[in-house]
Design a protein around this motif. Structure first.
Motif, PDB file in Angstrom:
ATOM      1  N   ASP A  62      19.340  37.633  46.295  1.00  0.00           N
ATOM      2  CA  ASP A  62      19.071  39.077  46.366  1.00  0.00           C
ATOM      3  C   ASP A  62      20.283  39.832  46.918  1.00  0.00           C
ATOM      4  N   ILE A  63      21.020  39.153  47.783  1.00  0.00           N
ATOM      5  CA  ILE A  63      22.203  39.799  48.379  1.00  0.00           C
ATOM      6  C   ILE A  63      23.429  38.926  48.135  1.00  0.00           C
ATOM      7  N   LEU A  64      24.538  39.597  47.835  1.00  0.00           N
ATOM      8  CA  LEU A  64      25.813  38.875  47.697  1.00  0.00           C
ATOM      9  C   LEU A  64      26.784  39.391  48.740  1.00  0.00           C
ATOM     10  N   PHE A  65      27.326  38.487  49.543  1.00  0.00           N
ATOM     11  CA  PHE A  65      28.371  38.860  50.495  1.00  0.00           C
ATOM     12  C   PHE A  65      29.693  38.350  49.924  1.00  0.00           C
ATOM     13  N   LEU A  66      30.565  39.240  49.563  1.00  0.00           N
ATOM     14  CA  LEU A  66      31.832  38.822  48.952  1.00  0.00           C
ATOM     15  C   LEU A  66      32.983  39.236  49.859  1.00  0.00           C
ATOM     16  N   ASP A  67      33.678  38.253  50.399  1.00  0.00           N
ATOM     17  CA  ASP A  67      34.796  38.547  51.294  1.00  0.00           C
ATOM     18  C   ASP A  67      36.095  38.406  50.504  1.00  0.00           C
ATOM     19  N   GLU A  68      36.729  39.508  50.236  1.00  0.00           N
ATOM     20  CA  GLU A  68      37.969  39.549  49.451  1.00  0.00           C
ATOM     21  C   GLU A  68      37.815  38.742  48.144  1.00  0.00           C
ATOM     22  N   PRO A  69      36.864  39.097  47.297  1.00  0.00           N
ATOM     23  CA  PRO A  69      36.607  38.245  46.132  1.00  0.00           C
ATOM     24  C   PRO A  69      37.698  38.268  45.080  1.00  0.00           C
ATOM     25  N   ILE A  70      38.538  39.304  45.074  1.00  0.00           N
ATOM     26  CA  ILE A  70      39.530  39.362  43.986  1.00  0.00           C
ATOM     27  C   ILE A  70      40.943  39.059  44.455  1.00  0.00           C
ATOM     28  N   SER A  71      41.079  38.673  45.732  1.00  0.00           N
ATOM     29  CA  SER A  71      42.444  38.375  46.177  1.00  0.00           C
ATOM     30  C   SER A  71      42.901  37.089  45.486  1.00  0.00           C
ATOM     31  N   GLY A  72      44.105  37.118  44.988  1.00  0.00           N
ATOM     32  CA  GLY A  72      44.665  35.939  44.320  1.00  0.00           C
ATOM     33  C   GLY A  72      44.327  35.854  42.846  1.00  0.00           C
TER      34      GLY A  72
ATOM     35  N   GLY B 287      41.422  38.101  35.538  1.00  0.00           N
ATOM     36  CA  GLY B 287      40.463  37.531  36.500  1.00  0.00           C
ATOM     37  C   GLY B 287      39.767  38.631  37.275  1.00  0.00           C
ATOM     38  N   ILE B 288      40.540  39.647  37.686  1.00  0.00           N
ATOM     39  CA  ILE B 288      39.955  40.772  38.438  1.00  0.00           C
ATOM     40  C   ILE B 288      38.885  41.462  37.597  1.00  0.00           C
TER      41      ILE B 288
ATOM     42  N   SER C  75      43.805  26.412  40.065  1.00  0.00           N
ATOM     43  CA  SER C  75      44.635  27.406  40.756  1.00  0.00           C
ATOM     44  C   SER C  75      43.750  28.157  41.747  1.00  0.00           C
ATOM     45  N   ARG C  76      44.388  28.933  42.612  1.00  0.00           N
ATOM     46  CA  ARG C  76      43.629  29.700  43.607  1.00  0.00           C
ATOM     47  C   ARG C  76      42.634  30.655  42.933  1.00  0.00           C
ATOM     48  N   GLY C  77      43.111  31.272  41.851  1.00  0.00           N
ATOM     49  CA  GLY C  77      42.258  32.210  41.124  1.00  0.00           C
ATOM     50  C   GLY C  77      41.039  31.528  40.529  1.00  0.00           C
ATOM     51  N   MET C  78      41.271  30.330  39.951  1.00  0.00           N
ATOM     52  CA  MET C  78      40.150  29.594  39.339  1.00  0.00           C
ATOM     53  C   MET C  78      39.142  29.170  40.412  1.00  0.00           C
ATOM     54  N   LEU C  79      39.671  28.738  41.558  1.00  0.00           N
ATOM     55  CA  LEU C  79      38.783  28.341  42.658  1.00  0.00           C
ATOM     56  C   LEU C  79      37.969  29.525  43.154  1.00  0.00           C
ATOM     57  N   GLN C  80      38.624  30.682  43.189  1.00  0.00           N
ATOM     58  CA  GLN C  80      37.952  31.893  43.649  1.00  0.00           C
ATOM     59  C   GLN C  80      36.793  32.236  42.714  1.00  0.00           C
ATOM     60  N   LYS C  81      37.061  32.116  41.400  1.00  0.00           N
ATOM     61  CA  LYS C  81      35.999  32.396  40.429  1.00  0.00           C
ATOM     62  C   LYS C  81      34.851  31.399  40.589  1.00  0.00           C
ATOM     63  N   LEU C  82      35.213  30.133  40.775  1.00  0.00           N
ATOM     64  CA  LEU C  82      34.203  29.082  40.935  1.00  0.00           C
ATOM     65  C   LEU C  82      33.355  29.349  42.183  1.00  0.00           C
ATOM     66  N   SER C  83      34.032  29.822  43.227  1.00  0.00           N
ATOM     67  CA  SER C  83      33.345  30.122  44.473  1.00  0.00           C
ATOM     68  C   SER C  83      32.347  31.272  44.262  1.00  0.00           C
ATOM     69  N   ILE C  84      32.734  32.235  43.448  1.00  0.00           N
ATOM     70  CA  ILE C  84      31.824  33.359  43.161  1.00  0.00           C
ATOM     71  C   ILE C  84      30.627  32.855  42.337  1.00  0.00           C
ATOM     72  N   LEU C  85      30.910  31.974  41.382  1.00  0.00           N
ATOM     73  CA  LEU C  85      29.818  31.422  40.574  1.00  0.00           C
ATOM     74  C   LEU C  85      28.842  30.662  41.461  1.00  0.00           C
ATOM     75  N   ARG C  86      29.397  29.917  42.424  1.00  0.00           N
ATOM     76  CA  ARG C  86      28.559  29.165  43.370  1.00  0.00           C
ATOM     77  C   ARG C  86      27.627  30.110  44.124  1.00  0.00           C
ATOM     78  N   ALA C  87      28.189  31.296  44.488  1.00  0.00           N
ATOM     79  CA  ALA C  87      27.394  32.247  45.277  1.00  0.00           C
ATOM     80  C   ALA C  87      26.271  32.888  44.464  1.00  0.00           C
ATOM     81  N   VAL C  88      26.483  33.040  43.147  1.00  0.00           N
ATOM     82  CA  VAL C  88      25.450  33.719  42.334  1.00  0.00           C
ATOM     83  C   VAL C  88      24.527  32.731  41.618  1.00  0.00           C
ATOM     84  N   LEU C  89      24.869  31.451  41.733  1.00  0.00           N
ATOM     85  CA  LEU C  89      24.161  30.384  41.018  1.00  0.00           C
ATOM     86  C   LEU C  89      22.644  30.439  41.194  1.00  0.00           C
ATOM     87  N   HIS C  90      22.194  30.686  42.420  1.00  0.00           N
ATOM     88  CA  HIS C  90      20.755  30.652  42.689  1.00  0.00           C
ATOM     89  C   HIS C  90      20.108  32.035  42.614  1.00  0.00           C
ATOM     90  N   SER C  91      20.832  32.965  41.939  1.00  0.00           N
ATOM     91  CA  SER C  91      20.332  34.335  41.746  1.00  0.00           C
ATOM     92  C   SER C  91      19.840  34.946  43.052  1.00  0.00           C
TER      93      SER C  91
END
Lengths: 283, 312
Positions: free
Chosen positions: B153-163, B168-169, B135-151
């Motif tokens: 220093d900075i995280l840029f999150l563009d509308e991370p909780i939409s959907g 999930g929020i 679902s869109r929500g699951m993909l969004q979570k996966l996308s966030i995991l992808r962004a934090v995967l390599h630990s």
């Protein structure tokens, strides 16, 4: 980039279209070899003996003249069949690659992947290596099939046929670079594909212009334009390499390969520049 | 400053998407980037992360000018784009998806890291499920995991909780807070203000491509409403008491019902003591004495409306 290349390889490996195309290419190769054998008569090669070769012979005669046609058929059954089956696989791979690259560019996949250690230039390089690998695999399949056919039908698949396959592959690789460049520059998949096919058709015309008789002002103009454009055409170097091989001029063969490599290097440089400039992402 | 944007502008022909945006974000902050749809949030994030070049201005990351060719710097941040790309290799499973990015970012011990992250957002059971079934929500979570995967220093999150659904929020909010506790600087853009209010201390409001306000979240609210509004509830409010109150020097306005008063105190000084003293003096014993605070939502609407009015 290794991770990206692995993923790109999986992408094509999971595509049934590749296997279907290779199968069609081999079936076509089978009919062409079989047809060739049927055209061999006691008086020599008679392409009018089968409808398929009758059609091919008349077409080649019309475009390149009888001298060229005779030379093609004199080279044996595998030259023409290799060229046709290779062209099919090559066109499939390049079209699918351009389409996929532009689709990924427009849907943000490249942007998504490039928010990391890779950029679009490395992405393009991975796509290029993937295409080369699958071109190698399909060419290998065609060569193995031809060798098997030769053994089964008591025909000769000689070093000339092998060298011709290598020349085809080298020209195909340079065409992939053209595809890569146009994918970077074009804003849509349709425009990239059309321009790629346009470039391919143009180079084919430039090649045929060398065999056509120039007549009148337009004929002369076309010949002159062709003489300029041929330096950018992989088909020109392919033709030079084939001639060099059949006329036993090894130096010319090496020079043709070197010139083709230089052309490839030039296009690769243009791809890198396009990646740095406006071709970076669809904005 | 770990992130600094200096006079960033981006124009497409006649259209100005972003105009002279200045941002300063310190290490370890969770910075909210607020704005209505089409305000220029995504364009700004794309410029900050090197996805698109600015027409003018410059980006400084980790105290150095940032260019997209800078591979080392790109390894130090993670990005969650607004939408997960639709054409992204749907034949991959969630596990393969994260393994690919772990490989790309050279994450050490990827298996353990992937399992840990999937567990944090409740996706461990779908590790072998193809992402085309997500679902869109699951993909969004996966996308966030992808962004934090390599630990990073900075995280840029563009509308991370939409959907995302409420659970999930919460999971994503906890993940952001946890990543921040581990020392990561987070820039989060959103138009879901209640969420930004919960996690961000500082931020900026962008509207029509320009930053309208930047600073502490609480400052946005106090700037919107310098006057204090006090609600008083008592057993009985005498007739015409509102007029009596309005005559007081520290009261700007007053409305009264039979059991309820709403008093707007004037000026920036705190007059609550004076008001309660007066009420006791008049024999009114408050059972409720509450200060009404403006929400971030009020501030956001007020700031963006003001901008629109000014433009019109």
């Amino acid at each position: 980039m290794k991770a990206l290349l692995k993923m790109k390889i999986k992408e094509t490996a999971y595509n049934p279209g590749f296997y279907i195309t290779v199968t069609i290419a081999l079936v076509l190769s089978h009919f062409l070899i079989e047809g060739f054998v049927l055209c061999v008569e006691s008086s020599g090669f008679n392409y009018a003996a089968t409808p398929l070769y009758g059609f091919i012979g008349r077409t080649l005669n019309g475009i390149f003249g009888p001298a060229f046609t005779d030379r093609v058929f004199a080279a044996g059954p595998f030259l023409f069949s290799s060229a046709v089956s290779f062209a099919l696989c090559f066109l499939f791979l390049s079209i699918i690659s351009i389409f996929r690259f532009c689709f990924e560019k427009s849907t943000g996949v490249i942007e998504f992947v490039c928010c990391g250690p890779v950029d679009i230039r490395r992405y393009g390089t991975a796509v290029f290596f993937r295409d080369c690998l699958f071109l190698g695999i399909s060419s290998g399949g065609i060569i193995i099939y031809n060798l098997t056919s030769a053994a089964a039908a008591n025909l000769v698949f000689g070093p000339g046929d092998l060298v011709f396959s290598l020349i085809l592959m080298a020209a195909g690789i340079v065409f992939f670079l053209y595809g890569n460049l146009l994918s970077m520059l074009a804003s849509t998949a349709a425009s990239a594909l059309l321009s790629y096919l346009g470039v391919f058709a143009l180079f084919l015309m430039v090649l045929t212009a060398g065999y056509a008789d120039a007549a009148g002002y337009m004929g002369n103009l076309f010949q002159n334009v062709s003489r300029f454009l041929q330096w950018f055409s992989p088909l020109f170097y392919m033709q030079s390499a084939v001639k060099a091989f059949f006329f036993l001029r090894p130096l010319n063969l090496v020079l043709s390969f070197l010139a083709l490599s230089a052309l490839g290097g030039g296009i690769y440089g243009a791809v890198r520049m396009a990646g740095r400039g406006k071709g970076r992402f669809a904005e | 400053m770990i992130i600094k944007a200096e006079k960033l502008s981006k124009t497409y022909g006649d259209f100005t998407a972003v105009e002279e945006v200045n941002l300063s974000i310190s290490r370890g902050e969770i910075y909210g980037f607020l704005g209505p749809n089409g305000a220029g949030k995504t364009t700004t994030i794309q410029i900050l992360t090197g996805v698109i070049p600015p027409t003018s201005g410059r980006v400084m990351l980790f105290g150095k000018p940032f260019t997209p060719e800078n591979r080392e710097t790109k390894l130090r941040f993670g990005v969650v784009p607004e939408n997960h790309p639709s054409g992204f290799w749907p034949w991959l499973t969630a596990g393969e998806y994260l393994e690919f990015f772990a490989d790309l970012f050279s994450v050490p011990h990827p298996g353990a890291r992937i399992s840990e992250l999937l567990g944090r957002v409740g996706l461990e059971k779908v590790r072998d499920k193809k992402i085309r079934e997500f679902s869109r929500g699951m993909l969004q979570k996966l996308s966030i995991l992808r962004a934090v995967l390599h630990s990073p220093d900075i995280l840029f999150l563009d509308e991370p909780i939409s959907g995302l659904d409420p659970l999930g929020i919460k999971q994503v909010r906890d993940l952001i807070l946890e990543e921040n506790r581990e020392g990561r600087t987070v820039l989060v853009s959103s138009h879901i203000l209640s969420e930004v209010e919960k996690i961000c201390t500082r931020g900026a409001v962008i509207s029509q491509g320009r930053v309208r306000m930047e600073g502490e979240m609480s400052r946005f609210i106090s700037m919107l409403s310098p006057e204090k509004i006090i609600t008083v509830e008592a057993d009985e409010i005498p007739d015409r008491f509102d007029r009596q109150l309005a005559a007081l020097p520290f009261v700007a306005a007053c409305t009264a019902g039979k059991k309820r008063l709403q008093v707007t105190l004037s000026g920036e000084r705190d007059y609550r003591k004076e008001l309660s003293g007066y009420l006791y003096g008049q024999g009114i014993i408050p059972v409720v004495f509450r200060e009404e605070t403006a929400t971030l939502e009020d501030a956001f609407i007020s700031i963006t409306n003001e901008t629109l009015e000014r433009i019109q």
